[in-house]
Structure formats: C-alpha cells, structure tokens
Design an enzyme around this catalytic site. Structure first.
Site, PDB file in Angstrom:
ATOM      1  CD  GLN A 111      41.672-144.470   7.420  1.00 42.29           C
ATOM      2  OE1 GLN A 111      40.783-144.869   8.154  1.00 42.29           O
ATOM      3  NE2 GLN A 111      42.885-144.247   7.858  1.00 42.29           N
ATOM      4  CB  VAL A 113      34.925-137.996   2.732  1.00 44.91           C
ATOM      5  CG1 VAL A 113      34.803-139.421   3.245  1.00 44.91           C
ATOM      6  CG2 VAL A 113      34.655-136.994   3.864  1.00 44.91           C
ATOM      7  CG  HIS A 129      36.267-144.236   4.911  1.00 46.93           C
ATOM      8  ND1 HIS A 129      36.818-143.820   6.098  1.00 46.93           N
ATOM      9  CD2 HIS A 129      36.344-145.582   4.909  1.00 46.93           C
ATOM     10  CE1 HIS A 129      37.223-144.885   6.793  1.00 46.93           C
ATOM     11  NE2 HIS A 129      36.950-145.965   6.078  1.00 46.93           N
ATOM     12  CB  CYS A 137      23.333-145.946  -7.767  1.00 49.88           C
ATOM     13  SG  CYS A 137      22.140-147.297  -7.901  1.00 49.88           S
ATOM     14  CB  CYS A 140      24.035-149.707 -10.960  1.00 44.90           C
ATOM     15  SG  CYS A 140      23.955-147.920 -11.067  1.00 44.90           S
ATOM     16  CB  CYS A 158      20.042-144.894  -9.586  1.00 47.83           C
ATOM     17  SG  CYS A 158      21.273-145.136 -10.876  1.00 47.83           S
TER      18      CYS A 158
HETATM   19 ZN   LIG Z   1      21.889-147.315 -10.200  1.00 50.02          ZN
END
Ligand SMILES: [Zn+2]
Length: 179
Positions: A111, A113, A129, A137, A140, A158
């Site tokens: 969990q 980061v 997480h 993005c 995508c 993006c």
């Molecule tokens: Zn993207």
C-alpha cells in the site's frame, strides 16, 4: 527471548513449507525508515485529519485546481513527501528483497507509495496505491517518471493520448471513463 526465537523459527518454517509466498505490506513497514504512518499515534491523519477520499472526482472536476493544490503540498502532503525524500530502506525491506532473491518470496503487494521496496532490490511488486515518483495518464494508464513530465502548464497532458496526467495512484485507471 526464547519465545521470540520460537516465533521466528515458526515463521521460517511456514515460509519454507509454503508454495507461493506473497507479502501484503502497509505503512508500518516504512515507519522504521522515518516515514510517518497515516493512522495511530504520530500518524499523519491523526495530526492533520483524514483527507477527503474523493480526490479522483475532484481531479476530474478541476484538473488544474487539483494540480495547484498538489504542488502546494497542502495538509499532510508536505510531511509525507519530505519523509519519503529522506527515507532509506530498512532491515525489513532488505529481508523481503533477500527472500525474493532466494526464490522464497514471489510477490509483494504494498500500500506504500515510497518506492523503498525497489530501492532495497525487490523486483516483483504491486503498488496498489501507486508510486510517489511516478505520474499516470488517467486515460491510457501510461506511467511516467515525475521528471519526464513538465508541470509548468496545468494539467499536464499525456504525450501518448493527450488526456490528463495525474499522480500515480491507480484509481485513475477506470475503464471506459472517457468513452
Ligand atoms: Zn495517455
């Protein structure tokens, strides 16, 4: 002391007898590295209050405003980001990396980061997480290193598909969100 030794031996036996060992990791793992937990004594949310969990909805409603607030590091974010910037893996992170190297540990689900499992040498990691060093993005799902994406113009877009980029946590990866 004898009791602790027994517990450790029991854990070692369980690991050796298991066919597919997966470790689920939370904030407690990184406390020894100097990163404060969220809940409990000294926890970030204990001190600053629990954040609004509708962050993703806020992002969609106003990506630019959301980014401005992230860059200001409001609330607990400043302490978390500073803690992570100075943190190094601890014995626990290295022990898991070693267990993976030995072929005993197959996967870490974390969990956290803070990227410390990668820093310790672990390879098979699901960061549920996200990772504070990455951006993602929302359309995508492409992940980027923070340094790859300029945040001078907000929200960043993006380069692959032109949609908004957000910090990494995976709630950004809703299927068909923009269809
Ligand atoms: Zn993207």
């Amino acid at each position: 002391m004898a009791e602790l030794r027994e517990e450790i031996e029991k854990a070692a036996r369980l690991l050796m007898e298991s066919k597919y060992v997966v470790v689920l990791v939370g904030a407690g793992m990184s406390v020894e590295s100097g990163i404060p937990p969220f809940r409990g004594p000294g926890g970030l949310w204990t001190k600053y209050g629990e954040p609004d969990m509708r962050g993703y909805d806020r992002f969609l409603a106003d990506p630019k405003g959301w980014w401005e607030s992230i860059l200001k590091r409001e609330g607990y974010a400043s302490e978390l980001v500073d803690g992570i910037a100075q943190a190094k893996p601890n014995q626990g992170h290295y022990a898991l990396a070693e267990l993976e190297e030995m072929g005993i540990l197959k996967y870490i689900i974390t969990q956290n980061v803070d990227n410390l499992h990668y820093a310790a040498g672990s390879k098979n990691i699901a960061e549920i997480h996200g990772n504070i060093l990455k951006l993602r993005c929302v359309s995508c799902g492409h992940r980027f290193e923070r340094g790859e994406i300029s945040v001078e113009m907000l929200s960043p877009l993006c380069p692959d598909c032109g949609w908004f980029i957000k910090t990494d946590p995976p709630e950004t990866k809703y299927e068909n969100l923009f269809s």
